[in-house]
Design a protein around this motif. Structure first.
Motif, PDB file in Angstrom:
ATOM      1  N   HIS A 119       0.821  -1.220   0.000  1.00 47.21           N
ATOM      2  CA  HIS A 119       0.000   0.000   0.000  1.00 47.21           C
ATOM      3  C   HIS A 119       0.861   1.280   0.000  1.00 47.21           C
ATOM      4  O   HIS A 119       0.543   2.255  -0.698  1.00 47.21           O
ATOM      5  CB  HIS A 119      -0.891  -0.039   1.247  1.00 47.21           C
ATOM      6  CG  HIS A 119      -1.808   1.115   1.404  1.00 47.21           C
ATOM      7  ND1 HIS A 119      -3.000   1.219   0.727  1.00 47.21           N
ATOM      8  CD2 HIS A 119      -1.712   2.242   2.173  1.00 47.21           C
ATOM      9  CE1 HIS A 119      -3.600   2.347   1.069  1.00 47.21           C
ATOM     10  NE2 HIS A 119      -2.846   2.989   1.945  1.00 47.21           N
ATOM     11  N   HIS A 151       1.070   4.534  -2.591  1.00 47.64           N
ATOM     12  CA  HIS A 151       1.075   5.978  -2.311  1.00 47.64           C
ATOM     13  C   HIS A 151       2.319   6.638  -2.921  1.00 47.64           C
ATOM     14  O   HIS A 151       2.222   7.690  -3.550  1.00 47.64           O
ATOM     15  CB  HIS A 151       1.085   6.236  -0.800  1.00 47.64           C
ATOM     16  CG  HIS A 151      -0.280   6.163  -0.156  1.00 47.64           C
ATOM     17  ND1 HIS A 151      -1.354   6.892  -0.596  1.00 47.64           N
ATOM     18  CD2 HIS A 151      -0.723   5.463   0.921  1.00 47.64           C
ATOM     19  CE1 HIS A 151      -2.408   6.648   0.178  1.00 47.64           C
ATOM     20  NE2 HIS A 151      -2.054   5.770   1.096  1.00 47.64           N
ATOM     21  N   SER A 163       0.205   9.499   6.022  1.00 48.94           N
ATOM     22  CA  SER A 163      -1.163   8.978   5.895  1.00 48.94           C
ATOM     23  C   SER A 163      -1.761   8.774   7.282  1.00 48.94           C
ATOM     24  O   SER A 163      -1.182   9.170   8.291  1.00 48.94           O
ATOM     25  CB  SER A 163      -1.143   7.668   5.100  1.00 48.94           C
ATOM     26  OG  SER A 163      -0.535   6.666   5.875  1.00 48.94           O
ATOM     27  N   GLY A 164      -2.925   8.105   7.310  1.00 50.11           N
ATOM     28  CA  GLY A 164      -3.583   7.863   8.581  1.00 50.11           C
ATOM     29  C   GLY A 164      -2.768   6.932   9.471  1.00 50.11           C
ATOM     30  O   GLY A 164      -2.777   7.049  10.693  1.00 50.11           O
ATOM     31  N   GLY A 165      -2.059   5.990   8.867  1.00 47.50           N
ATOM     32  CA  GLY A 165      -1.338   4.982   9.648  1.00 47.50           C
ATOM     33  C   GLY A 165       0.171   5.096   9.591  1.00 47.50           C
ATOM     34  O   GLY A 165       0.874   4.372  10.301  1.00 47.50           O
ATOM     35  N   GLY A 167      -1.593  11.390  10.338  1.00 51.14           N
ATOM     36  CA  GLY A 167      -3.030  11.498  10.027  1.00 51.14           C
ATOM     37  C   GLY A 167      -3.869  11.177  11.259  1.00 51.14           C
ATOM     38  O   GLY A 167      -4.870  11.833  11.557  1.00 51.14           O
ATOM     39  N   ASP A 208      -6.521  13.557  13.184  1.00 51.25           N
ATOM     40  CA  ASP A 208      -7.894  13.110  13.480  1.00 51.25           C
ATOM     41  C   ASP A 208      -8.212  13.196  14.973  1.00 51.25           C
ATOM     42  O   ASP A 208      -9.328  13.538  15.363  1.00 51.25           O
ATOM     43  CB  ASP A 208      -8.112  11.679  12.967  1.00 51.25           C
ATOM     44  CG  ASP A 208      -8.018  11.600  11.449  1.00 51.25           C
ATOM     45  OD1 ASP A 208      -8.136  12.660  10.794  1.00 51.25           O
ATOM     46  OD2 ASP A 208      -7.820  10.499  10.910  1.00 51.25           O
ATOM     47  N   GLY A 220      -9.180  15.384   9.841  1.00 50.68           N
ATOM     48  CA  GLY A 220      -7.972  16.015   9.273  1.00 50.68           C
ATOM     49  C   GLY A 220      -8.267  17.191   8.360  1.00 50.68           C
ATOM     50  O   GLY A 220      -7.754  18.295   8.570  1.00 50.68           O
ATOM     51  N   SER A 221      -9.122  16.970   7.368  1.00 50.08           N
ATOM     52  CA  SER A 221      -9.353  18.036   6.391  1.00 50.08           C
ATOM     53  C   SER A 221     -10.229  19.144   6.977  1.00 50.08           C
ATOM     54  O   SER A 221     -10.066  20.313   6.635  1.00 50.08           O
ATOM     55  CB  SER A 221      -9.971  17.471   5.109  1.00 50.08           C
ATOM     56  OG  SER A 221     -11.195  16.890   5.415  1.00 50.08           O
ATOM     57  N   GLY A 262      -2.716  10.277   2.409  1.00 48.18           N
ATOM     58  CA  GLY A 262      -3.903  11.095   2.667  1.00 48.18           C
ATOM     59  C   GLY A 262      -3.620  12.512   3.140  1.00 48.18           C
ATOM     60  O   GLY A 262      -4.257  13.466   2.683  1.00 48.18           O
ATOM     61  N   VAL A 263      -2.638  12.667   4.039  1.00 46.75           N
ATOM     62  CA  VAL A 263      -2.362  13.997   4.599  1.00 46.75           C
ATOM     63  C   VAL A 263      -1.743  14.937   3.549  1.00 46.75           C
ATOM     64  O   VAL A 263      -1.790  16.157   3.690  1.00 46.75           O
ATOM     65  CB  VAL A 263      -1.485  13.873   5.875  1.00 46.75           C
ATOM     66  CG1 VAL A 263      -1.208  15.221   6.508  1.00 46.75           C
ATOM     67  CG2 VAL A 263      -2.161  12.957   6.905  1.00 46.75           C
ATOM     68  N   ASN A 304      -3.491  18.005   2.190  1.00 45.49           N
ATOM     69  CA  ASN A 304      -3.554  19.237   2.989  1.00 45.49           C
ATOM     70  C   ASN A 304      -2.937  20.415   2.221  1.00 45.49           C
ATOM     71  O   ASN A 304      -1.756  20.400   1.877  1.00 45.49           O
ATOM     72  CB  ASN A 304      -2.802  18.996   4.307  1.00 45.49           C
ATOM     73  CG  ASN A 304      -2.844  20.184   5.220  1.00 45.49           C
ATOM     74  OD1 ASN A 304      -2.277  21.215   4.940  1.00 45.49           O
ATOM     75  ND2 ASN A 304      -3.540  20.027   6.334  1.00 45.49           N
ATOM     76  N   THR A 326      -5.607  10.349  -0.892  1.00 45.36           N
ATOM     77  CA  THR A 326      -6.210   9.369   0.016  1.00 45.36           C
ATOM     78  C   THR A 326      -6.322   8.021  -0.727  1.00 45.36           C
ATOM     79  O   THR A 326      -6.111   7.948  -1.940  1.00 45.36           O
ATOM     80  CB  THR A 326      -7.594   9.867   0.489  1.00 45.36           C
ATOM     81  OG1 THR A 326      -8.262  10.441  -0.618  1.00 45.36           O
ATOM     82  CG2 THR A 326      -7.470  10.915   1.568  1.00 45.36           C
ATOM     83  N   ASP A 327      -6.680   6.987   0.003  1.00 44.31           N
ATOM     84  CA  ASP A 327      -6.643   5.632  -0.559  1.00 44.31           C
ATOM     85  C   ASP A 327      -7.501   5.506  -1.817  1.00 44.31           C
ATOM     86  O   ASP A 327      -8.608   6.028  -1.877  1.00 44.31           O
ATOM     87  CB  ASP A 327      -7.113   4.626   0.506  1.00 44.31           C
ATOM     88  CG  ASP A 327      -6.120   4.549   1.646  1.00 44.31           C
ATOM     89  OD1 ASP A 327      -5.018   5.098   1.508  1.00 44.31           O
ATOM     90  OD2 ASP A 327      -6.460   3.933   2.675  1.00 44.31           O
TER      91      ASP A 327
HETATM   92  O1  KG4 Z   1      -3.779   7.538   2.979  1.00 47.45           O
HETATM   93  P1  KG4 Z   1      -5.076   7.557   3.698  1.00 47.45           P
HETATM   94  O2  KG4 Z   1      -6.327   7.734   2.881  1.00 47.45           O
HETATM   95  O3  KG4 Z   1      -5.287   6.268   4.536  1.00 47.45           O
HETATM   96  C1  KG4 Z   1      -4.212   5.565   5.125  1.00 47.45           C
HETATM   97  O4  KG4 Z   1      -3.478   4.877   4.387  1.00 47.45           O
HETATM   98  O5  KG4 Z   1      -4.075   5.725   6.357  1.00 47.45           O
HETATM   99  O6  KG4 Z   1      -4.986   8.732   4.779  1.00 47.45           O
HETATM  100  C2  KG4 Z   1      -6.084   9.079   5.579  1.00 47.45           C
HETATM  101  C3  KG4 Z   1      -5.654  10.194   6.537  1.00 47.45           C
HETATM  102  C4  KG4 Z   1      -6.710  10.488   7.586  1.00 47.45           C
HETATM  103  O7  KG4 Z   1      -6.081  10.544   8.845  1.00 47.45           O
HETATM  104  C5  KG4 Z   1      -7.235  11.858   7.173  1.00 47.45           C
HETATM  105  O8  KG4 Z   1      -7.717  12.650   8.236  1.00 47.45           O
HETATM  106  C6  KG4 Z   1      -5.999  12.480   6.557  1.00 47.45           C
HETATM  107  O9  KG4 Z   1      -5.445  11.425   5.800  1.00 47.45           O
HETATM  108  N1  KG4 Z   1      -6.306  13.632   5.702  1.00 47.45           N
HETATM  109  C7  KG4 Z   1      -5.902  14.889   5.987  1.00 47.45           C
HETATM  110  C8  KG4 Z   1      -6.421  15.710   4.955  1.00 47.45           C
HETATM  111  N2  KG4 Z   1      -7.124  14.905   4.082  1.00 47.45           N
HETATM  112  C9  KG4 Z   1      -7.032  13.641   4.562  1.00 47.45           C
HETATM  113  N3  KG4 Z   1      -5.169  15.369   6.992  1.00 47.45           N
HETATM  114  C10 KG4 Z   1      -4.915  16.687   7.002  1.00 47.45           C
HETATM  115  N4  KG4 Z   1      -5.374  17.552   6.066  1.00 47.45           N
HETATM  116  C11 KG4 Z   1      -6.128  17.107   5.037  1.00 47.45           C
HETATM  117  N5  KG4 Z   1      -6.583  17.964   4.106  1.00 47.45           N
END
Ligand code: KG4
Ligand code: ZN
Length: 343
Positions: free
Chosen positions: A111, A115, A137-139, A164, A168, A181-182, A269-270, A273, A300-301
């Motif tokens: 994964h 990314h 990302s989130g993780g 991420g 959150d 996050g967003s 995902g982040v 931003n 994002t995923d």
């Molecule tokens: O990559 P992703 O979709 O999933 C993982 O692989 O974890 O990342 C999701 C993360 C979430 O924590 C979400 O809140 C964050 O990305 N995220 C953001 C923004 N858009 C998504 N964090 C900060 N600012 C953003 N605009």
């Protein structure tokens, strides 16, 4: 060559078809946000049940969208990890079973490599190897030296919470809806800069690891002590985001200096931003380097990045992750799978 990409590592069912000639020709995404909102986080059992419901209809949809038949597909790339084990199993079983039935290769994709390669989805502004990748990302929060497809060296990562996840959690404490996050980022735009000063853990350490738990606790304590109104929420969000931007900039600078590289890929995902994107762009411009992002929808995923990674892998004839035997009984997903373990 047409590659079907399947992403089910967490709470998004992402399905796409990537053509070696025409690029991305179909892309479907189903987000489970509404399902998990109520619980304030992803519930793994609910996530996998929903992947089961959505995966086949979405595969049918990408075939319609691309006007292809299943038999036109020449390879199936699926996310094999890292991620939630039960969610990964759905994509892996469907992907490998289909590949077995069609007698085409099944390609297990990491994964985080998906990314990392996502800015290459669009050929007009695509990075070339080698580069430094900041995967946020989130993780995960990782700095990676990317030398070529499959040749990655982990330079540093978070020793505790992922970025991420921290966004959150702070959003939740500020009373914003999930995943925050967003939303946190959008209210930060109304915040007064410099209203609060937050600690920047691991900045004085010369290494490339990150730590966010101390920052999270500091902000959490401030929120608990505060009477929140709209402006205060915005000021805290602003200070938090500015602190994150500073941490990322300092660490990227170190990683680029250490590797002697001047191309930076920011993905995950982040990386959607807008403040982080702008600040890192300005920083790279000052350095005389270049920063690469993908479009917000591919930060994002999604299945597109997995299909693309699958095509790259097939074109490289990468042995161990491509299974032409398609022995479906051998399916083993890898919930923890370090990007450095790829070849
Ligand atoms: O990559 P992703 O979709 O999933 C993982 O692989 O974890 O990342 C999701 C993360 C979430 O924590 C979400 O809140 C964050 O990305 N995220 C953001 C923004 N858009 C998504 N964090 C900060 N600012 C953003 N605009
Ligand atoms: Zn992800």
């Amino acid at each position: 060559m047409y590659i079907l990409g399947i992403e089910t590592s967490c709470d998004e069912t992402g399905i796409a078809i990537y053509s070696a000639i025409h690029g991305l020709i179909a892309n479907q995404l189903y987000s489970q946000i509404e399902l998990h909102k109520h619980y304030g986080g992803v519930v793994p059992e609910l996530a996998s049940r929903d992947h089961i419901r959505k995966i086949i209809p979405l595969i049918k949809k990408v075939l319609e969208e691309s006007q292809l038949k299943l038999t036109d597909i020449q390879g199936i790339a699926y996310t094999n990890g890292p991620g939630l084990i039960s969610a990964l199993m759905i994509g892996a079983m469907v992907g490998r079973s289909l590949a077995y039935a069609l007698d085409i290769p099944a390609i297990a994709i990491n994964h985080m490599e998906g990314h990392l390669l996502s800015p290459m989805l669009e050929s007009h502004y695509s990075p070339v190897f080698p580069f430094v990748a900041l995967l946020i990302s989130g993780g995960h929060t990782q700095l990676v030296a990317a030398n070529s497809i499959g040749n990655y060296k982990l330079l540093g990562e978070s020793i505790d919470d992922a970025i991420g996840e921290t966004f959150d959690k702070i959003a939740k404490l500020l009373g914003l809806s999930y995943p925050g996050g967003s939303i946190l980022s959008s209210i930060a735009k109304k915040g007064i800069p410099g209203k609060y000063k937050f600690p920047k853990p691991m900045i004085k350490h010369s290494g490339l690891n990150f730590s966010f738990s101390g920052l999270k606790t500091f902000v959490a304590n401030l929120i608990h002590k505060s009477v929140l109104d709209e402006q205060k929420r915005a000021d805290i969000a602003r200070a938090f985001e500015d602190t994150i931007v500073d941490i990322l900039t300092i660490k990227c600078q170190r990683a680029l200096d250490q590797t002697g590289l001047n191309r930076l890929v920011v993905a995950g995902g982040v990386s959607a931003n807008t403040t982080i994107r702008l600040q890192l762009k300005n920083f790279m411009k000052k350095r005389g380097g270049t920063v690469y992002y993908t479009r917000p929808e591919f930060c994002t995923d999604n299945g597109a990045m997995i299909a693309y990674a699958g095509l790259m892998r097939i074109q490289q004839q990468y042995g161990s992750s491509i299974n032409t035997n398609n022995n479906i009984a051998m399916t083993t997903v890898q919930p923890r799978w370090n990007i450095e373990e790829l070849e």
